[in-house]
Motif scaffolding. Sequence first.
Motif, short mmCIF file in Angstrom:
data_model
loop_
_atom_site.label_atom_id
_atom_site.label_comp_id
_atom_site.label_asym_id
_atom_site.label_seq_id
_atom_site.Cartn_x
_atom_site.Cartn_y
_atom_site.Cartn_z
N THR A 1 -12.93 -71.54 -45.73
CA THR A 1 -14.24 -71.65 -45.10
C THR A 1 -14.17 -71.01 -43.73
O THR A 1 -13.17 -71.17 -43.01
CB THR A 1 -14.68 -73.12 -44.97
OG1 THR A 1 -14.62 -73.72 -46.26
CG2 THR A 1 -16.08 -73.23 -44.37
N CYS B 1 -14.72 -70.53 -39.87
CA CYS B 1 -14.79 -71.45 -38.72
C CYS B 1 -16.22 -71.57 -38.26
O CYS B 1 -16.92 -70.55 -38.03
CB CYS B 1 -13.90 -70.92 -37.61
SG CYS B 1 -14.01 -71.87 -36.08
N SER C 1 -11.30 -71.23 -41.28
CA SER C 1 -10.95 -72.52 -40.69
C SER C 1 -9.65 -73.06 -41.30
O SER C 1 -9.40 -72.90 -42.50
CB SER C 1 -12.08 -73.52 -40.93
OG SER C 1 -12.26 -73.73 -42.31
N TYR D 1 -8.46 -76.23 -39.86
CA TYR D 1 -8.42 -77.65 -39.47
C TYR D 1 -9.79 -78.27 -39.61
O TYR D 1 -10.81 -77.59 -39.64
CB TYR D 1 -7.94 -77.80 -38.03
CG TYR D 1 -6.71 -76.97 -37.71
CD1 TYR D 1 -5.46 -77.41 -38.10
CD2 TYR D 1 -6.83 -75.76 -37.03
CE1 TYR D 1 -4.32 -76.65 -37.82
CE2 TYR D 1 -5.71 -75.01 -36.74
CZ TYR D 1 -4.46 -75.46 -37.14
OH TYR D 1 -3.36 -74.69 -36.87
N THR D 2 -9.77 -79.60 -39.67
CA THR D 2 -11.02 -80.35 -39.77
C THR D 2 -11.03 -81.41 -38.68
O THR D 2 -10.04 -82.16 -38.49
CB THR D 2 -11.14 -81.04 -41.14
OG1 THR D 2 -11.09 -80.05 -42.17
CG2 THR D 2 -12.45 -81.82 -41.24
N ASN E 1 -15.92 -83.97 -38.99
CA ASN E 1 -15.57 -83.17 -40.18
C ASN E 1 -15.92 -81.70 -40.03
O ASN E 1 -16.06 -80.98 -41.04
CB ASN E 1 -16.24 -83.74 -41.44
CG ASN E 1 -15.70 -85.11 -41.80
OD1 ASN E 1 -14.50 -85.36 -41.64
ND2 ASN E 1 -16.58 -85.99 -42.28
N SER E 2 -16.08 -81.25 -38.84
CA SER E 2 -16.35 -79.83 -38.63
C SER E 2 -15.06 -79.05 -38.81
O SER E 2 -13.96 -79.52 -38.45
CB SER E 2 -16.90 -79.60 -37.22
OG SER E 2 -18.12 -80.27 -37.06
N ARG E 3 -15.20 -77.83 -39.42
CA ARG E 3 -14.05 -76.99 -39.64
C ARG E 3 -13.88 -76.04 -38.47
O ARG E 3 -14.86 -75.47 -37.96
CB ARG E 3 -14.22 -76.20 -40.94
CG ARG E 3 -14.47 -77.04 -42.19
CD ARG E 3 -13.29 -77.95 -42.48
NE ARG E 3 -12.09 -77.19 -42.76
CZ ARG E 3 -11.71 -76.78 -43.98
NH1 ARG E 3 -12.45 -77.11 -45.04
NH2 ARG E 3 -10.61 -76.09 -44.15
N CYS F 1 -10.79 -73.24 -36.39
CA CYS F 1 -9.60 -72.42 -36.66
C CYS F 1 -8.51 -72.54 -35.60
O CYS F 1 -7.35 -72.20 -35.87
CB CYS F 1 -10.00 -70.95 -36.79
SG CYS F 1 -10.72 -70.26 -35.26
#
Length: 391
Positions: free
Chosen positions: A19, A21, A29, A31-32, A37-39, A41
Motif C-alpha cells: 500500500t 504511504c 508503506s 508500518y502501521t 492504523n494509518s500506513r 513508510c
Amino acid sequence: MADAVRSPAPSPLDPPSRTICLVCQKQFSQYTCPRCNSRYCSLQCYKSHSVRCTESFMRENVVQELHHVQSDDVTKRKMLDILKRLHSEEEEDSMDEDGGQISLDDLSTEEKKRFHRAVASGELSRMIDPWEPWWLNPSAGKIRLSQDGTQLVQPLARDEESGLSDADTGSSYLSDIPPGPDTPLLPLSKLSSTPPSPLLAVHLVDIVYSYCFTVRLYNGDWQTDVVGSSMVLLGVSSVLGQSGQPETMLEALSYCLEQTCSPAYRHVGGLKFGIALIDDVVSVLSLGTPALICLLSDLQRLVQAGERELKLEKPKRSRRTEVKNKLKLAERKVYFIMCWVHEQPKEAWTSLATIVAAEKKAALVHEDGKRVEKNGDKGVIRGKTLIEEVE
C-alpha cells in the motif's frame, strides 16, 4: 456456456498487500500506526502523519521517563540517608578515639564569645553535676585495710544471698572511694636509716589540703587531665611543689591559702573556698589511717599518671623537664609519708584534726578583724592577718 469472465491475476510487481504511504504518497508503506492504523513508510512520515498520535506518543514516553526519574530520586534519597548514617558513625568513632575532647580552637568566633560569657556568668558551672567528695560519704568511715596497708577483698556472697542491694548494704562506696595500695607498704626502717622528722604531721596537712583542692577543682575526676591536675597539685603544695619544709601548722596552711587566693585560682572561690578545704582536711584526718592511706594512694596514682603522660610528650621546653623531676620527687615523698601514716597510732589523727580545726578558727578570727579594720572601727586591736587575697 460461455466462459466466465475472469479478472486478471495480480502482478508480482503490484501485490495487493503493498500500500502506498498515506503521508508522502511516494513510497510503499511498511508500518502501521498502532493508534490510528494509518500506513506510513518512514519515521519522518510517522512524525507528520498525525499530530494527535505523535503528541500522545511523546507524552507517554515522557511520563514513563518521569516514573524512572522519580524512582531514581527515591533511591538517591535512601542512599543519602545511608551515607549520612555512615558519616555520623565515623564521627562518633573518631570522637571515641580522641576521647571526645573539643578544644577552644574548634569553636567559631561567636561560639567562643558565648563560651566565655557562660564561664564568666557561672552558667557553665551550673550545667555540671556537683561532685560529692568521697571523704564526706558516711561509708568512708568503714574503710578497712589489711595489716600491710593493702585493700581488703570485700565479701560479696553474703550480700547476694541476702538479696540486698548495694544501697542497702552500703557496699556501693567501694566504687567511689579510691582503693588502697596494690602492694604491701614497706616499714620506715627499710626506707630510711634515720628516724622520721617530727614535722611530717605538718607536711601531711599540706599534702592532704593540696589533694582535696585538686580533686575538687576537677570535680572528682582528675583522670581527665593528668598533666593539668599534677601541675595544680605542685602549685598548691609547698612540700611537693617547692620542696618546702613548713615547721608549723600556721605556716603550712598559710602557704596553701595563699595559692588558693592567687589570681590563678581565685575564680574557684578564693578564701571562702580555702577555709572549706581546711574542713576537708579535718574530715579526712578524723576518718583515721585507712582513709588517709586511700587518699595518699590515689594521690600517688595521680602523680604517676602525670609522669607517664609527660614522658609520652615530645620535649618542648625545659620547664617540662623540671615538672617531671618534681613529680618524681613528689612520688617518693608521698610514698614515704604513706608508710609513715601506716605506722602511726589511730589516736594521732584525732589530735591532729583538733589542731587543724583550731588553726581554722584562728584564721576566721583574723579575717573578721581585718574586715572590721577596713570598715573603720578603731576600737579593734590589730592582729596578724593569716592570709590576704591578691588583687
